[in-house]
Design an enzyme around this catalytic site. Structure first.
Site: not given
Ligand code: F6R
Length: 253
Positions: A67, A136, A138, A143
């Site tokens: 992303d 959450n 995701h 989401e």
């Molecule tokens: C990042 C992504 C998100 C993160 C998730 C966890 O490329 O796609 O899904 O993996 O938000 O983020 P952290 O590792 O910062 O807790």
């Protein structure tokens, strides 16, 4: 699903790096799907170490990131483009022309998404996808209430995600509200998936991913339908899993 519970973040990162290194050793031309955020930083630093110490070769590897924020220039320190070069690409021998990250500043975002999916397909699909997970549940920026059939698309970030990611920005207001993300279908098409999670704040999401029903309310729960998923978590992220699974899977590396 295979679940590996490690002692701590360090062990989780080492274990994940070994699996990625194994993939590249067997198939140097692997197509990797990569994630940003705090979770994979240890994995990336381990890969840099393996590259420096035993020459793990990335010269033929191809990478696609999950992303990118919309409206943030690739050279901005907050961009995922910047993050990937800073934490991994600048320190390994991957070729810049083999690195693909969605362009969040594309004039035609819809065309950018279609182009991204077509590129992945033209490279033979993702061999190994690395995922983190949101509080959450995701994955990517898919989401809750996601459409499981979605390919790469523009997403609106949840308030919870914006709040969680504000730690990287000067304020909550500075966090972009939209991103381009691989969709669930794009992720599920990967041949192998490794999901990483550490810390207590991920425990509920990990429980839902493994033991909850498959529901768009917990996007990662779709991984229950994938044939080759390894979930590597530390003890804290595993703390809500039934005692048996914790008991059987603790590995120290
Ligand atoms: C990042 C992504 C998100 C993160 C998730 C966890 O490329 O796609 O899904 O993996 O938000 O983020 P952290 O590792 O910062 O807790």
């Amino acid at each position: 699903m295979r679940i590996i519970i490690t002692e701590d973040y360090k062990a989780m990162s080492t274990m994940a790096a070994r699996l990625v290194a194994g993939q590249l050793y067997l198939k140097p031309k692997s197509v990797l799907g990569l994630a940003t955020g705090s979770t994979p930083i240890g994995l990336y630093h381990n890969l840099i170490d393996i590259h420096r110490t035993i020459g793990l070769d990335f010269s033929e590897a191809i990478s696609f990131n999950l992303d990118e924020y919309i409206g943030i220039n690739r050279n901005d320190v907050h961009s995922y483009h910047y993050f990937m070069y800073e934490n991994l690409f600048n320190s390994i021998n991957i070729k810049p022309e083999n690195v693909f990250i969605p362009n969040g500043c594309a004039a035609d975002l819809e065309a950018e998404c279609r182009h991204y999916d077509n590129l992945i397909t033209s490279m033979g699909g993702i061999d190994l996808q690395i995922l983190g997970i949101g509080n959450n549940a995701h994955i990517g920026f898919n989401e809750p209430d996601v459409k499981f059939e979605a390919t790469t698309h523009k997403v609106k970030l949840d308030n919870e995600t914006i709040a969680a990611n504000s730690r990287f920005f000067s304020s909550v207001e500075a966090v972009p509200k939209y991103a381009i993300s691989m969709g669930i279908r794009t992720i599920m098409l990967a041949k192998k998936i490794i999901l990483l999670a550490n810390g207590k704040n991920k425990a509920e999401a990990i429980y839902k991913t493994i033991y909850g029903g498959i529901t768009p309310k917990a996007p990662a729960s779709i991984l229950q339908l994938h044939q080759d998923v390894v979930i590597i978590v530390d003890r804290e992220a595993a703390s809500l899993l039934p005692h048996d699974s914790t008991h059987n899977c603790i590995l120290s590396v």
